[in-house]
Design an enzyme around this catalytic site. Sequence first.
Site, short mmCIF file in Angstrom:
data_model
loop_
_atom_site.label_atom_id
_atom_site.label_comp_id
_atom_site.label_asym_id
_atom_site.label_seq_id
_atom_site.Cartn_x
_atom_site.Cartn_y
_atom_site.Cartn_z
N ASP A 189 0.31 -3.79 5.73
CA ASP A 189 -0.12 -3.18 4.46
C ASP A 189 0.48 -3.89 3.30
O ASP A 189 0.69 -3.29 2.30
CB ASP A 189 0.17 -1.84 4.62
CG ASP A 189 1.88 -1.35 4.15
OD1 ASP A 189 2.58 -1.88 4.70
OD2 ASP A 189 2.06 -0.27 3.61
N GLU A 190 1.07 -5.09 3.56
CA GLU A 190 1.73 -5.46 2.12
C GLU A 190 1.33 -7.27 2.05
O GLU A 190 1.24 -7.99 3.30
CB GLU A 190 3.33 -5.33 1.99
CG GLU A 190 4.10 -5.93 3.39
CD GLU A 190 5.49 -5.73 3.42
OE1 GLU A 190 6.10 -5.77 2.45
OE2 GLU A 190 5.98 -5.44 4.51
N MET A 238 0.93 -1.17 -0.02
CA MET A 238 -0.10 -0.07 -0.04
C MET A 238 0.82 1.27 0.02
O MET A 238 1.99 1.42 0.58
CB MET A 238 -0.84 -0.06 1.21
CG MET A 238 -1.97 -1.21 1.31
SD MET A 238 -2.62 -1.58 -0.12
CE MET A 238 -3.78 -0.07 -0.10
N ARG A 254 6.08 14.51 0.73
CA ARG A 254 7.47 13.96 0.42
C ARG A 254 8.26 15.09 -0.52
O ARG A 254 9.52 15.07 -0.62
CB ARG A 254 7.60 12.57 -0.22
CG ARG A 254 7.11 11.48 0.90
CD ARG A 254 7.35 10.19 0.40
NE ARG A 254 6.38 9.26 1.09
CZ ARG A 254 6.35 7.94 1.13
NH1 ARG A 254 7.01 7.27 0.47
NH2 ARG A 254 5.55 7.25 1.86
#
Length: 641
Positions: free
Chosen positions: A120-121, A19, A60
């Site tokens: 999240d993976e 994600m 970022r």
Amino acid sequence: MPVARPELSDARVIAHVDMDCFYVQVEQRKQPELRGLPTAVVQYNSWKGGGLIAVSYEARKYGVKRSMRGDEAKEVCPQIHLVQVPVARGKADLNLYRNAGSEVVSILARKGRCERASIDEVYLDLTDAAKTMLSENPPEMLEAVDDEVLKSHVLGPDEDERKEVENVREWFCRSSAEHRDKLLACGAIIVADLRMQVLKETQFTCSAGIAHNKMLAKLASGMNKPAQQTVVPFSSVEGLLASLPIKKMKQLGGKLGNSLQSDLGVNTVGDLLQFPVEKLQERYGINTGTWLWNIARGISGDEVEGRILPKSHGCGKNFPGPQALRKITSVQRWLNDLCEELSERLQSDLDQNKRVAHTLTLHARAYKSNDSDSQRKFPSKSCPLRYGTAKIQEDALKLFNSALCDFLGSHRGETQGNPNSGWGVTALSVSASKILAAPPGTASILRFFHSCEPSSSSSEQNFSEIIPDSVPLSPSGSLSCSELNQAGPQKRSSAEETQINCGSSTLNRDDQKRKSSNYKGGCSILGYLQGSKPSCSSSKYEGAEIAQEALPVPPSEHNPGRPLKRSPEEENRVSQPSLDHNLQRREMWTYKVDEIDPSVIDELPPEIQEEVRGWLRPPKRANPVKRGSSITNYYLPSRKM
Ligand code: DCP
């Protein structure tokens, strides 16, 4: 330590899906006005604006990084929105993110074996789905290739050329491609489709890597973020690894990577190619040496484990600097909160997934005042997990006391007079692991107890007798620390004390019998089966004990015959009890299910009836894998990701 496994087949199709800035996306879904804005999620501790744990891609661009604190982030990006993680019991509450992760996993698991690797993976094994697609609906026959597929990055010497959509289309649709590349192309089409389903159903974007093994898929998923996917054809592996800095490889970020750099002058994974396997084995041992030789060639046989539920549950909290806990009573207060949360999660795992955890572990970080040996680690301690919040709290405190005893070592004498001095705890966590399928009836029995017992505490007591304590204790602290142990609210009997402190691997049988004689009500399935009346009078002890034996024993040092890691087949057996498993269980229960008079079953409480009928029914056949459906059905029109 890395484990070397030979490549199973270079024609596997494996995806790693990660994600994008996950916690931020979860918060943005909650507050849609934050979408597209520089945003970060900060930790509960608000010192200097709190530590950033997730940063949006918009933020970022301004140079905001995860290592920053909120105040620093505001300096580089004044318009940034800082969202604090939800708080419960005075600490971060990650349930919102866990549940969001589960939503995604349930979508991704639709097309193949799925392993939830973190919050999240996930890894997906799409080999079968890709083969089906290749035989029934090959890419070269597609009338239109979805835009999301055409946005894929296909690694290789011509990657720059492939940036042109037409070139990517050509790669996907080449009729002359090698069989394994065609499979990868199918896998990439399936992944693009899944990612679009995730977006449509959850509003979350994710990125993915598609390759022939897990290692390469994981490397690729992070190469083009956010909301993109990267394909690694077999022919591109050498080029990819030739320039890949050694530290970027999972498991090479630490000491092993340092040694490779300083001792062998290896800077990229490709540099390892120059070393014969014997040399690597000689230096790093057979296993690690073979693993290094393999990864230099992109070889990795790790399988995608069929596991969409977490392997363990953990709750922890840091107490930095002046917040360090210096008294047993403070530790106990926090342990109680952590154990309460853990107990709730175990309960919901049992209710929703019919799983039972077997091992409770306590970890902490601590320092000793007046001690030059401040590097000494606070030892982690484990014991069999007993269900019920009070029991978990009690056991966690025992583990802490035992570990503190070890930690204090030679200072023990000084502190026994005053166990509240000379140390500070800066992090505390409790976790539950060795999670296995609950024996049939466990959840029903608990529900039944809740409805027939006057108080929940007594139902917890009975439930603990049904959930076996079959996991051995790790070596624990010495008995001479009894003063520390007395700090707990409930004092155990000396027999129980001995058990915890001496590392006994099973419940004390006399103790259990004694407990079982207090076993009230007609509350065992076996009791119901043996007589047509809801009474346990003759079999109450037997019921509890037999149910204990019926539970699969987790691998342990006392059970060395079993491999530590289960094969996917075993995993499936554990998560979905098969007919064989039920047969074994019936034998263990020494009760022939075939001889059960169905009219007796009608007299059981409804929840238990359903489970007993489940034993009698042959298991349903698994649904056949569905054919890959057309991706055009799922494509979201002009959604900017
Ligand atoms: N997380 C955390 N503390 C860390 C690292 C991560 O709490 N030190 C949480 C917040 C992240 C989530 O885990 O959103 C997933 O971590 P990732 O490393 O996958 O990073 P992100 O998903 O935030 O960003 P990316 O898009 O770079 O993967």
